[in-house]
Design an enzyme around this catalytic site. Structure first.
Site, PDB file in Angstrom:
ATOM      1  N   LYS A 153     -15.936  -0.710  -5.294  1.00 14.61           N
ATOM      2  CA  LYS A 153     -16.606  -1.750  -4.506  1.00 14.61           C
ATOM      3  C   LYS A 153     -16.878  -3.013  -5.321  1.00 14.61           C
ATOM      4  O   LYS A 153     -16.982  -2.980  -6.536  1.00 14.61           O
ATOM      5  CB  LYS A 153     -17.879  -1.192  -3.854  1.00 14.61           C
ATOM      6  CG  LYS A 153     -17.532  -0.291  -2.653  1.00 14.61           C
ATOM      7  CD  LYS A 153     -18.738   0.223  -1.919  1.00 14.61           C
ATOM      8  CE  LYS A 153     -18.268   1.085  -0.730  1.00 14.61           C
ATOM      9  NZ  LYS A 153     -19.404   1.721  -0.028  1.00 14.61           N
TER      10      LYS A 153
ATOM     11  N   ARG B  65     -18.151   9.854  -2.798  1.00 19.60           N
ATOM     12  CA  ARG B  65     -16.986   9.492  -1.982  1.00 19.60           C
ATOM     13  C   ARG B  65     -16.106   8.551  -2.808  1.00 19.60           C
ATOM     14  O   ARG B  65     -16.500   7.415  -3.052  1.00 19.60           O
ATOM     15  CB  ARG B  65     -17.453   8.813  -0.689  1.00 19.60           C
ATOM     16  CG  ARG B  65     -16.335   8.387   0.244  1.00 19.60           C
ATOM     17  CD  ARG B  65     -16.898   7.645   1.457  1.00 19.60           C
ATOM     18  NE  ARG B  65     -15.846   7.208   2.357  1.00 19.60           N
ATOM     19  CZ  ARG B  65     -15.197   6.058   2.234  1.00 19.60           C
ATOM     20  NH1 ARG B  65     -15.483   5.216   1.267  1.00 19.60           N
ATOM     21  NH2 ARG B  65     -14.248   5.745   3.106  1.00 19.60           N
TER      22      ARG B  65
HETATM   23  C1  8Y4 Z   1     -12.290  -1.409  -2.370  1.00 18.59           C
HETATM   24  C2  8Y4 Z   1     -12.029  -0.297  -1.624  1.00 18.59           C
HETATM   25  C3  8Y4 Z   1     -13.411  -2.142  -2.117  1.00 18.59           C
HETATM   26  C4  8Y4 Z   1     -12.898   0.078  -0.617  1.00 18.59           C
HETATM   27  C5  8Y4 Z   1     -14.272  -1.771  -1.106  1.00 18.59           C
HETATM   28  C6  8Y4 Z   1     -14.022  -0.649  -0.349  1.00 18.59           C
HETATM   29  C7  8Y4 Z   1     -18.873   4.200   2.504  1.00 18.59           C
HETATM   30  C8  8Y4 Z   1     -18.407   4.944   3.598  1.00 18.59           C
HETATM   31  C9  8Y4 Z   1     -17.127   3.227   3.285  1.00 18.59           C
HETATM   32  C10 8Y4 Z   1     -20.051   4.645   1.834  1.00 18.59           C
HETATM   33  C11 8Y4 Z   1     -20.097   6.485   3.395  1.00 18.59           C
HETATM   34  C12 8Y4 Z   1     -15.211   0.880   1.179  1.00 18.59           C
HETATM   35  C13 8Y4 Z   1     -16.520   4.731   5.222  1.00 18.59           C
HETATM   36  C14 8Y4 Z   1     -16.100   0.792   2.369  1.00 18.59           C
HETATM   37  N1  8Y4 Z   1     -18.052   3.143   2.321  1.00 18.59           N
HETATM   38  N2  8Y4 Z   1     -19.014   6.064   4.040  1.00 18.59           N
HETATM   39  N3  8Y4 Z   1     -17.304   4.318   4.079  1.00 18.59           N
HETATM   40  N4  8Y4 Z   1     -20.624   5.800   2.323  1.00 18.59           N
HETATM   41  N5  8Y4 Z   1     -20.732   7.593   3.791  1.00 18.59           N
HETATM   42  N6  8Y4 Z   1     -14.904  -0.350   0.673  1.00 18.59           N
HETATM   43  O1  8Y4 Z   1     -20.572   4.045   0.892  1.00 18.59           O
HETATM   44  O2  8Y4 Z   1     -14.817   1.919   0.734  1.00 18.59           O
HETATM   45  S1  8Y4 Z   1     -15.831   2.093   3.566  1.00 18.59           S
END
Ligand code: 8Y4
Length: 279
Positions: A220, A255
């Site tokens: 992130k 996760r």
């Molecule tokens: C690069 C790759 C930069 C991915 C940002 C991202 C969470 C989640 C997401 C979390 C739970 C993400 C579906 C966002 N984040 N579910 N989901 N907790 N429970 N961004 O923190 O991965 S998606």
């Protein structure tokens, strides 16, 4: 150590040691004509690989929650995730569905999903009922605002109190037994960089809610904001470090994209905890 289990339909996940949720995104393949089929096959292969690398749960998502992402219709979300959930469940793997749509929750459970991971914490119309009926385990996550706008101007009087009371309210609304619930403070969802790291620093504070905790910080932007690593794919060390710190402070599930490396880090953590079993 605490003998806690997460009840997820016909499966029971032992949370006495930290568990890894591997991220499987099902995004449409823009090239080929048989694109839909191809993206499912790729996602299934990716899921199988993450399971081999040590993922305890596979989180299947067909809708990006990134600010720039377009909304996905129920029809196309189903088309993306259902074949993947069905195939991975059929192999005996524990699958969670990353969705906010009640139709997708219900269909996912019917083809074998054991867990609902909803970043909206079941606030969409019909989601509460769908989750209750499914018998699935549920991850309730805090988010301020909506994905499209949540990073514009996050404001809190008291971050920790507000995240905790949001989660406590979500728990009250939900007619699902406590053994089926996991909580998530929502790193990156409507928080500044400093606020995200406060959620990490104060992981232990959330344990007072009485539920297992899940942290999702993988790759992130807040990690990149402090390290200067601009590319998400290059945030491996940051991601592993952040999740290991969360586990050390009491988180039960992480996760992550990088399952193999997270597994190795957790092996060192477990060796430390269980040093007496080593020679
Ligand atoms: C690069 C790759 C930069 C991915 C940002 C991202 C969470 C989640 C997401 C979390 C739970 C993400 C579906 C966002 N984040 N579910 N989901 N907790 N429970 N961004 O923190 O991965 S998606």
């Amino acid at each position: 150590m605490s003998q806690k289990f997460w009840q997820c339909r016909d499966r029971s996940i032992d949370l006495s040691s930290p568990k890894i949720m591997g991220i499987v995104n099902v995004t449409p393949d823009s090239f080929s004509d048989g694109g839909k089929y191809y993206s499912s096959v790729q996602a299934i292969e990716h899921g199988l690989q993450l399971a081999e690398e040590g993922a305890d749960i596979l989180d299947i998502g067909g809708e990006s929650t990134r600010p720039e992402a377009d909304e996905v219709s129920v029809h196309s979300e189903l088309e993306r995730v259902i074949p993947v959930i069905e195939a991975l469940s059929a192999r005996g793997l524990v699958v969670s569905v990353d969705t906010s749509k009640p139709e997708v929750m219900t269909a996912a459970a019917q083809v074998g999903a054991q867990i609902i991971n909803d970043v909206y914490a079941l606030r969409r119309e019909g989601a509460l009922e769908a989750a209750e009926k499914s018998g699935c385990g549920v991850c309730l996550m805090h988010m301020q605002g909506e994905p499209r706008t949540m990073q514009k101007n996050p404001v809190y009087n008291d971050l920790m109190a507000e995240v905790k009371s949001f989660l406590a309210q979500a728990l009250r609304d939900l007619g699902v037994p406590a053994e089926r619930i996991v909580l998530d403070p929502g790193f990156g969802f409507g928080k500044t960089v400093s606020q995200n790291f406060e959620l990490l620093a104060k992981t232990e504070d959330f344990l007072s809610l009485g539920y297992p905790l899940l942290y999702g910080m993988s790759r992130k932007s807040s990690l990149g904001a402090v390290t200067g690593v601009a590319k998400a794919e290059e945030r491996l060390i940051s991601s592993v470090t952040a999740h290991l710190l969360a586990v050390e402070r009491g988180a039960s599930i992480v996760r992550v994209h990088d399952v193999k490396q997270m597994k190795e880090a957790l092996t060192i953590y477990k060796a430390m905890v269980h040093y007496k079993d080593l020679k």
